[in-house]
Design an enzyme around this catalytic site. Structure first.
Site, PDB file in Angstrom:
ATOM      1  CB  THR A   1      -0.919   0.031   1.236  1.00  0.00           C
ATOM      2  OG1 THR A   1      -1.901   1.027   1.038  1.00  0.00           O
ATOM      3  CG2 THR A   1      -0.161   0.323   2.495  1.00  0.00           C
TER       4      THR A   1
ATOM      5  CE  LYS B   1      -4.754  -0.314   1.447  1.00  0.00           C
ATOM      6  NZ  LYS B   1      -3.852  -0.170   0.326  1.00  0.00           N
TER       7      LYS B   1
ATOM      8  N   GLY C   1      -3.249   5.391  10.001  1.00  0.00           N
ATOM      9  CA  GLY C   1      -3.192   4.701   8.719  1.00  0.00           C
ATOM     10  C   GLY C   1      -2.220   3.553   8.813  1.00  0.00           C
TER      11      GLY C   1
ATOM     12  CB  SER D   1       4.887  -1.035  -1.831  1.00  0.00           C
ATOM     13  OG  SER D   1       3.535  -0.742  -2.125  1.00  0.00           O
TER      14      SER D   1
END
Length: 180
Positions: free
Chosen positions: A7, A39, A51, A130
């Site tokens: 994410t 998220k 988050g 990521s």
């Protein structure tokens, strides 16, 4: 069985406002498992945002624990983060959880990891996941060269850059800001 992960989450503190955003993609291996995962969590009546990036089930467990710590410490985000990080590092069950968190209040942003780190970024920008490096780079450029933008606009534009570059990040954003 592969875990669901990957994410981009980004927090920006700019001109007295904090905004936290994330994409909606959950990835299982090299397959998109879901495109609209939320998220970002709004906690303490909108005064604190959290988050997560990493394994979804692990992240939900950590957010629940963080919320418990917030309640135990009267909404003091930094104290709750430190206590969560201590537990995360020392508890046999928690230390196996694979996730990271960004938390934000009206005054600060923190990155919390399972290695016991509670980091407060110097420049008011925090990113995980990521696509985090892409989003953070874009946010730093915007904060330096487009100071007229709001924190929310910086988050949206930076997440767009990350989604354009990172295959584990999509354009389905959820962006929240701290309510004063």
């Amino acid at each position: 069985m592969e875990k669901i992960h990957a994410t981009t989450v980004l927090g920006v503190l700019h001109n007295g406002t904090v905004s936290l955003g994330a994409d909606g993609q959950a990835t299982m291996g090299n397959t998109v498992a879901k495109g609209n995962v939320k998220k970002i969590r709004v906690l303490m009546g909108g005064k604190i945002l959290a988050g997560f990036a990493g394994s979804t089930a692990d992240a939900f467990t950590l957010i629940e624990r963080f919320e418990e710590k917030l309640n135990a410490y009267g909404g003091n985000m930094k104290r709750a983060a430190i206590e969560l990080a201590k537990d995360w590092r020392t508890d046999r069950y928690l230390r196996k959880l694979e996730a990271m968190m960004i938390t934000a209040s009206k005054d600060e942003i923190l990155v919390i990891s399972g290695t016991g780190d509670v980091l407060e970024p110097e420049n008011g920008i925090a990113a995980i996941g990521s696509g985090g490096n892409f989003a953070q780079s874009a946010a730093q450029a915007l904060k330096k060269h487009a100071q007229h933008l709001t924190a929310e606009e910086m988050v949206r534009e930076s997440l767009t850059v990350a989604a354009d570059l990172c295959i584990y990040t999509n354009h389905n954003f959820v962006i929240e800001k701290v309510q004063s």
